[in-house]
Design an enzyme around this catalytic site. Structure first.
Site, mmCIF file in Angstrom:
data_model
loop_
_atom_site.group_PDB
_atom_site.id
_atom_site.type_symbol
_atom_site.label_atom_id
_atom_site.label_comp_id
_atom_site.label_asym_id
_atom_site.label_seq_id
_atom_site.Cartn_x
_atom_site.Cartn_y
_atom_site.Cartn_z
ATOM 1 N N HIS A 1 60.283 23.054 94.164
ATOM 2 C CA HIS A 1 59.978 21.800 94.673
ATOM 3 C C HIS A 1 60.764 21.713 95.929
ATOM 4 C CE1 HIS A 1 59.327 20.131 90.691
ATOM 5 N NE2 HIS A 1 58.255 19.649 91.232
ATOM 6 N N ASP B 1 64.077 20.718 95.521
ATOM 7 C CA ASP B 1 65.099 21.033 94.546
ATOM 8 C C ASP B 1 66.123 22.028 95.048
ATOM 9 O OD1 ASP B 1 63.343 20.304 92.438
ATOM 10 O OD2 ASP B 1 62.520 22.142 92.499
ATOM 11 N N GLU C 1 49.663 23.423 81.988
ATOM 12 C CA GLU C 1 50.772 23.478 81.416
ATOM 13 C C GLU C 1 50.551 23.386 79.755
ATOM 14 O OE1 GLU C 1 54.125 21.922 83.186
ATOM 15 O OE2 GLU C 1 54.881 21.189 81.348
ATOM 16 N N ASP D 1 51.924 26.945 83.273
ATOM 17 C CA ASP D 1 53.350 26.554 83.207
ATOM 18 C C ASP D 1 53.629 26.766 81.779
ATOM 19 O OD1 ASP D 1 53.884 25.949 85.862
ATOM 20 O OD2 ASP D 1 54.302 23.853 85.454
ATOM 21 N N ASP E 1 56.915 15.213 77.003
ATOM 22 C CA ASP E 1 57.052 16.537 77.500
ATOM 23 C C ASP E 1 58.456 17.147 77.194
ATOM 24 O OD1 ASP E 1 56.041 18.620 79.031
ATOM 25 O OD2 ASP E 1 56.110 17.332 80.770
HETATM 26 C C1 XLS Z 1 56.118 17.776 85.037
HETATM 27 C C2 XLS Z 1 55.419 18.971 85.707
HETATM 28 C C3 XLS Z 1 56.092 19.222 86.940
HETATM 29 C C4 XLS Z 1 55.323 20.482 87.625
HETATM 30 C C5 XLS Z 1 55.897 20.679 89.034
HETATM 31 O O1 XLS Z 1 55.649 17.394 83.940
HETATM 32 O O2 XLS Z 1 55.450 19.888 84.660
HETATM 33 O O3 XLS Z 1 57.306 20.106 86.530
HETATM 34 O O4 XLS Z 1 55.059 21.457 87.240
HETATM 35 O O5 XLS Z 1 56.109 19.536 89.871
HETATM 36 NI NI NI Z 2 54.736 21.979 85.107
HETATM 37 NI NI NI Z 3 55.600 19.414 82.510
#
Ligand code: XLS
Ligand code: NI
Ligand code: NI
Length: 438
Positions: free
Chosen positions: A100, A103, A267, A295, A306
């Site tokens: 990001h 980051d 993800e 992801d 999460d």
């Molecule tokens: C959060 C998301 C984040 C994204 C990137 O839950 O997974 O990490 O992948 O902004």
């Molecule tokens: Ni993510």
């Molecule tokens: Ni996530």
């Protein structure tokens, strides 16, 4: 020298090695179905969990030694972080990273400062990438951490916040383009609501649709050839996220005419939070033609948030890998380790161990899935199950040559008496399990 310099570069040493800092299965040059393992997996380390998270949770402060972090990040801190991150990346030997904007850069309070600090770190990242050969899988703008984004970014109630989001995305998209990134991701961090009582759903969705259209338009204007990806998640931080799953994202993209322009970054832990199997999300995205990237992580089946743990169960991933292989693999996407350590994993070595085990898990799943696909039994089982559709009746229906009345008349005249046939589910499950031997 950095926090991560104590570990020698990680190599493939095979399943019998006694070295914990070696890959047991991930052999990047090994050929799998005509492609190198590294090219199938296209693994990335994420900057945020690995280098930008001190191990705090909602009950307590950070536990991990990350000397470059603090309430406000100076340029020197950002540079120390970058040194450590690329030291880790080059020792681990994966081809990609993801980040990001915030980051990586020094903290900024105005947009001018933001642009300035981003430019400085961009130059430093460029040098590191050139020196190590590590590439950028994707960049993304953080539109959720700063208090200004409490009511969302592209769905904020305040147009000035929307303007901030536009500036951050333009900046990060352009940096991603110049750094040769393969994708640009938008995870709708706070694009959603906590209560419908104070939310204008239609207005927020229209704003969000317009925002995404502007992003796509800008992508073409600057000539970025990578993919724009939306990352679905059902809730957290908001109670209801608009991009709740692949199907919701697809409906959204169609509504705003973007289904050919935007794909998804799926993800694992987000899929399971949505009450869906990870493989369902992969298969759905492939079916809709919007599959982009992954992801990789896992949740904990006994709690509902999460947890972003590193993957460690290859068998659980095989069905998604079968879908991935049958879909031809990634084009611009890859497996991004959006996974974080536990708060007690305070040794720098733990970050290596977590990634090594996660990467070997992916390699195991890839090899097992490639055996399943090569064997063809699962594909044949599936084909046979739909065999009736290849016959005359099935073909007449599929081709659209019957309407409701002619089909109904035919069914009555010919006295259709269909019976239940085995779905062979247990055999299908066994065909997966027996190949999980790596
Ligand atoms: C959060 C998301 C984040 C994204 C990137 O839950 O997974 O990490 O992948 O902004
Ligand atoms: Ni993510
Ligand atoms: Ni996530």
């Amino acid at each position: 020298m950095s926090l991560f310099s104590d570990i020698a570069p990680v190599r493939f040493e095979g399943p019998d090695t006694a070295n914990e800092y070696a890959f047991r299965v991930y052999d990047k040059d090994r050929q799998v179905l005509g492609k190198r393992m590294e090219d199938w997996l296209r693994c990335a380390v994420c900057y945020w969990h690995s280098f930008n998270w001190p191990g705090q949770d909602i009950f307590g402060a950070g536990t991990l030694p990350r000397p470059w972090l603090g309430p406000s990040i100076t340029q020197a801190m950002a540079d120390a972080k970058l040194d450590a991150a690329f030291d880790f990346l080059s020792r681990l030997g994966l081809p990609y990273f993801t980040f990001h904007d915030v980051d990586a850069m020094a903290t900024a309070t105005t947009l001018k400062e933001h642009e300035h600090n981003l430019k400085i770190i961009e130059a430093h990242i460029q040098e590191k990438m050139a020196a190590t050969g590590v590439k950028l899988l994707w960049g993304t703008a953080n539109l959720f951490s700063h208090p200004r984004y409490a009511a969302g970014a592209a769905t904020s109630t305040d147009p000035e916040v929307y303007g901030w989001a536009a500036a951050q995305v333009r900046g990060c998209l352009e940096v991603t383009h110049r750094l040769g990134g393969d994708n640009y991701v938008l995870w709708g961090g706070r694009e959603g609501y906590d209560s419908l009582l104070n939310t204008d759903l239609k207005r927020e969705l229209d704003h969000y649709g317009r925002f995404l259209s502007m992003v796509v338009e800008h992508k073409h204007r600057i000539g970025f050839k990578g993919s724009i990806l939306i990352e679905p998640k059902p809730f957290e931080p908001t109670k209801h996220q608009y991009d709740r799953d692949v199907a919701a994202v697809y409906a959204f993209l169609q509504r705003y005419g973007l289904a050919k322009e935007v794909k998804v970054n799926i993800e694992v832990n987000h899929a399971t939070l949505a009450g869906l199997d990870f493989e369902h999300e992969v298969a759905a995205a492939l079916t809709y033609g919007i599959f982009g990237s992954i992801d990789i992580n896992r949740g904990d089946p006994r709690n509902g948030w999460d947890t972003d743990q590193f993957p460690n169960n290859a068998q659980e991933l095989v069905p998604a890998f079968v879908a991935l292989i049958e879909g031809g693999g990634f084009s611009t996407g890859g497996f991004n380790f959006d996974a974080k350590l536990r708060r007690q994993s305070v040794d720098p070595a733990d970050l290596y161990l977590a990634h090594i085990s996660g990467i070997d898990t992916l390699a195991r799943a890839l090899l097992a899935a490639s055996d399943v696909v090569t064997e063809r039994k699962l594909a044949e089982l599936k084909k046979a199950r739909y065999g009736g559709w290849d016959g005359e009746l099935g073909q007449r229906i599929e081709s659209g040559s019957l309407n409701l009345a002619t089909l109904a008349d035919l069914a009555t005249a010919e006295n259709f008496q269909p019976t239940v046939r085995s779905g062979r589910q247990e055999l299908a499950e066994s065909l997966i399990a027996r190949h999980c031997k790596y």
